[in-house]
Scaffold this active site. Structure first.
Site, short mmCIF file in Angstrom:
data_model
loop_
_atom_site.label_atom_id
_atom_site.label_comp_id
_atom_site.label_asym_id
_atom_site.label_seq_id
_atom_site.Cartn_x
_atom_site.Cartn_y
_atom_site.Cartn_z
N GLU A 35 -12.21 10.63 -4.83
CA GLU A 35 -11.87 10.47 -3.28
C GLU A 35 -11.17 11.74 -2.80
OE1 GLU A 35 -9.61 7.94 0.04
OE2 GLU A 35 -10.84 6.91 -1.40
N GLU A 66 -7.30 -2.01 2.70
CA GLU A 66 -6.39 -0.84 3.03
C GLU A 66 -6.73 -0.52 4.56
OE1 GLU A 66 -6.91 3.86 2.32
OE2 GLU A 66 -7.83 2.54 0.93
N GLU A 105 -9.07 12.20 12.19
CA GLU A 105 -8.29 11.00 12.67
C GLU A 105 -7.31 11.27 13.86
OE1 GLU A 105 -6.02 7.18 10.49
OE2 GLU A 105 -6.71 8.77 9.48
N LYS A 119 0.86 -1.35 0.10
CA LYS A 119 0.05 -0.11 0.03
C LYS A 119 0.84 1.08 -0.06
CE LYS A 119 -3.13 2.58 3.01
NZ LYS A 119 -3.85 3.06 4.23
#
Length: 426
Positions: free
Chosen positions: A412, A274, A230, A185
């Site tokens: 996104e 992910e 986050e 990733k």
């Protein structure tokens, strides 16, 4: 609250940490919105659901860069705490001596800790004011005033380092490398330039972000502002928590359709893969600092006004004296902002991303004298241009795995740019 050219150099602390006198005491007559107290000349902010801190002035400051920037910052803070004289009548995390900080994504990006002269804080119904000054000049508690931010008008947007088409091509390149087995990733970011007709009063987008995204952490540190969902790490009285986000889908505004989209996100093999990489990287980094941990096996869907994320709340009981900043250093960069394996992903970002992230996707937050504090990841944010107060760089990124579609990833990032774009609108 426009960015001041040259302020970083002018306010940098050099030599040993100064001796400070600190007093926190309860206060009445504070606005329901802490941001209302930020003065015209600018300040610092960390607010969520009405609680948090705002501050202004500079009692002490450290600017730092390099591979050991976290260690240097921690030593400086320890020296500052050790020399300070503190009278704290509140006695909660965030009262007494507090610093705000933000750290660059890479070793070469600038990072800083700032101790303001005045902090107005609120927690669970208790509001206080903290004054911080050199021992040689004791400060009296200020009379708190309300300040009205200036609206931002006529904002236009332009491509940053890459056009959308170019960025999609970079994503396709990354997918090829992942499919070939080079890595699992990588997180790729892009920027957008916002240009206003007049100098941008940063308090205007801050107010709008805090109102539109009350469940996010709205922050302002040295011209970097945003509302991030986050939580990299919180340390509070021996409890360590982290909220991991990875896997995103855009909301439509139709509640029924959005519920169906949330269900599809929760079943998406690409997004679950992910997310698993991100959770594993956080759990592995925190494990040495915890005597026990809770890592849920299944993520939940976090609903925000513009997007929905797969989310996992990781919690642990601290087994050593690592501060909130020390824990943030152990976590950065997580797979949520870099990739897996971290060294390979970091090298690929440097090779193909084509821009300097600065403090975007680095830790941003605060810490008190006990080492308690909150550090989030600087997402959904923008950086004021220190050389042109009419301009800001806005940032967004996406996690790329083997199943990623370049056009979907570009969409996104456009969804993730919405909070800052809307906040700058008139």
């Amino acid at each position: 609250m426009s960015a001041s050219p040259g302020s970083r150099a002018a306010l940098a602390t050099r030599g040993p940490a100064p001796q400070l006198v600190v007093r926190s005491q309860p206060v009445d007559g504070v606005s329901a919105h802490l941001l209302d107290h930020l003065p015209d000349e600018g300040g610092l902010a960390w607010v969520r659901r009405g609680d948090g801190h705002v501050g202004w002035g500079v009692a002490a400051r450290l600017d730092v860069a390099g591979s050991n920037r976290f260690e240097k910052a921690a030593r400086w803070w320890q020296e500052l705490v050790g020399a300070a004289v503190v009278r704290d009548e509140i006695g909660v995390p965030g009262s007494g001596l507090v610093c705000f900080g933000s750290f660059g994504f890479t070793d070469s990006d600038p990072s800083e800790l700032v101790v303001p002269e005045v902090i107005v804080g609120r927690r669970a119904g208790t509001t206080w004011v903290t004054t911080i000054s050199p021992a040689s000049s004791l400060a009296a508690p200020p009379e708190l005033e309300l300040h009205e931010p200036s609206p931002v008008y006529d904002v236009t947007f332009a491509d940053g380092a890459r056009t959308g088409t170019d960025w999609s091509s970079i994503v396709a390149d990354a997918v090829r490398r992942i499919t070939a087995g080079d890595l699992d990733k990588v997180v790729l970011a892009r920027d957008l330039i916002a240009i206003a007709e007049q100098p941008i009063d940063l308090r205007w987008p801050l107010h709008r972000l805090a109102t539109a995204y009350p469940n996010c952490w709205t922050f302002s540190v040295d011209g970097l502002i945003g509302a991030t969902p986050e939580l990299l790490v919180r340390r509070e009285k021996g409890l360590i928590t982290s909220r991991v986000l990875a896997g995103t889908i855009r909301r439509t505004g139709d509640d029924a359709h959005d519920l169906a989209l949330a269900a599809s996100l929760a079943r998406s093999s690409k997004d679950l893969e992910e997310h698993e990489f991100a959770v594993r990287s956080v759990a592995d980094a925190l494990e040495p600092h915890c005597s026990s941990m809770n890592v849920p096996e299944t993520p939940f869907v976090l609903h925000l006004p513009n997007v929905m994320h797969l989310a996992t709340d990781v919690a642990g009981v601290a087994n050593n004296g690592a501060s909130a900043l020390g824990l943030a250093a152990a976590l950065h960069p997580s797979a949520a902002v870099c990739g897996t394996p971290t060294p390979v992903a970091r090298d690929l970002i440097g090779e193909i991303e084509g821009m300097q992230r600065g403090r975007f996707s680095g830790p941003v937050g605060w810490m008190d004298a006990a080492g308690d504090g909150e550090w989030c990841i600087a997402l959904r944010c923008g950086q004021a241009d220190p050389d042109d107060t009419r301009r800001m760089r806005l940032f967004a990124g996406a996690g790329i795995v083997a199943g990623s579609n370049p056009d979907a990833e570009l969409a996104e990032t456009n969804a993730k740019l919405v909070p800052m774009r809307d906040a700058l609108g008139d």
